[in-house]
Scaffold this active site. Structure first.
Site, PDB file in Angstrom:
ATOM      1  N   CYS A 205      43.331   3.958  15.524  1.00 10.99           N
ATOM      2  CA  CYS A 205      43.700   5.192  15.528  1.00 10.99           C
ATOM      3  C   CYS A 205      43.452   5.857  16.672  1.00 10.99           C
ATOM      4  O   CYS A 205      42.775   5.881  17.571  1.00 10.99           O
ATOM      5  CB  CYS A 205      42.468   5.928  14.517  1.00 10.99           C
TER       6      CYS A 205
ATOM      7  N   ASP B 181      42.089   9.051  16.981  1.00  8.54           N
ATOM      8  CA  ASP B 181      41.202   9.826  17.174  1.00  8.54           C
ATOM      9  C   ASP B 181      40.327   9.439  18.465  1.00  8.54           C
ATOM     10  O   ASP B 181      39.760   8.443  18.516  1.00  8.54           O
ATOM     11  CB  ASP B 181      40.228   9.422  15.666  1.00  8.54           C
TER      12      ASP B 181
ATOM     13  N   ARG C  79      37.248   9.827  18.969  1.00  9.95           N
ATOM     14  CA  ARG C  79      35.823   9.095  18.760  1.00  9.95           C
ATOM     15  C   ARG C  79      35.892   7.861  18.529  1.00  9.95           C
ATOM     16  O   ARG C  79      35.031   7.237  18.305  1.00  9.95           O
ATOM     17  CB  ARG C  79      35.297   9.758  17.387  1.00  9.95           C
TER      18      ARG C  79
ATOM     19  N   HIS D 169      39.020   3.508  10.968  1.00  8.76           N
ATOM     20  CA  HIS D 169      37.627   4.177  11.007  1.00  8.76           C
ATOM     21  C   HIS D 169      37.371   5.010   9.438  1.00  8.76           C
ATOM     22  O   HIS D 169      38.351   5.812   9.208  1.00  8.76           O
ATOM     23  CB  HIS D 169      37.396   4.994  12.027  1.00  8.76           C
TER      24      HIS D 169
ATOM     25  N   CYS E 176      38.761   8.988   8.454  1.00  9.61           N
ATOM     26  CA  CYS E 176      39.799   9.288   9.299  1.00  9.61           C
ATOM     27  C   CYS E 176      40.832  10.480   8.673  1.00  9.61           C
ATOM     28  O   CYS E 176      40.865  10.396   7.653  1.00  9.61           O
ATOM     29  CB  CYS E 176      40.900   7.981   9.043  1.00  9.61           C
TER      30      CYS E 176
HETATM   31 CO    CO Z   1      41.913   8.375  12.427  1.00  9.35          CO
END
Ligand code: CO
Length: 215
Positions: free
Chosen positions: A46, A48, A50, A102, A105
């Site tokens: 992803c 993302d 993080r 994750h 998400c």
């Molecule tokens: Co995500």
């Protein structure tokens, strides 16, 4: 305005410091890496902020080839993802492909809702399709958190299966190339990865209709 400039200049400063410290520890590091890359792993994760692939797996530059998009989707209509996959498998000859999702998400949570976000809804419909395919599993679950956790896991499994159905992976296996496809999920709460045990290593593990005849 001034502060914003400082923020961005800080990144360049960080970069100079990082480069210096790497060179101090391994004087040939950049010189060696600049000649070639030979990563053993392809990471599909992803976007993302993080979930940075290298950091959470302890891999240095040169060790993992990375493709990230919203909610780690592998779509057969996505030239970008398929090109990364082809290059990684056929040119770099990675031995492992890791699809990593994750919990928590945002893309998965949005797909599970009826929230309208605009253009991105076209992308998120890939995940709504995963939900529809497994709708019965969601019936007994009321907790929003548990529903999104389940869809985060099912989405990883579905994308692992999508990787395996591509002609790229099918042909690699047909050639006898050693290639495993794994599904992992990351917890933002404790920084730990979990193996979802959906590893594919041969075409026999893929659903019948995708087991192409070889000649
Ligand atoms: Co995500």
């Amino acid at each position: 305005m001034k502060n914003k400039m400082n923020d961005i200049n800080q990144l360049l400063k960080n970069n100079r410091n990082w480069s210096e410290s790497v060179k101090k520890e391994q004087p040939d590091f950049f010189n060696d890496l600049s000649k070639q890359q030979s990563p053993k792993y392809l990471w599909i994760g992803c976007a993302d902020s993080r979930v940075p692939a290298n950091q959470i797996t302890g891999l240095a530059p040169g060790e993992v080839f990375v493709h990230r998009n919203i909610a780690n989707v592998v779509s057969r209509n996505d030239f970008n993802c398929l090109s990364v996959l082809q290059y990684a498998v056929e040119v770099l000859k990675v031995e492992h492909i890791i699809v990593c999702g994750h919990y928590g998400c945002g893309g998965v949570i949005a797909a599970l809702s009826r929230q309208k976000l605009g253009f991105i809804d076209n992308w998120l419909s890939n995940i709504k399709d995963v939900f529809l395919k497994h709708e019965m599993k969601f019936k007994p679950i009321e907790s929003e958190q548990q529903r999104s956790d389940l869809l985060c896991e099912l989405n990883v499994m579905e994308q692992v299966s999508n990787v395996c159905k591509t002609t790229i992976v099918q042909e690699a296996w047909e050639r006898g190339q050693k290639l495993s496809v794994h599904g992992w999920i990351y917890s933002l709460q404790d920084g730990l990865l979990k193996d979802l045990n959906v590893t594919f290593e041969s075409p026999q593990q893929v659903t019948d209709i995708y087991q192409y005849d070889c000649d």
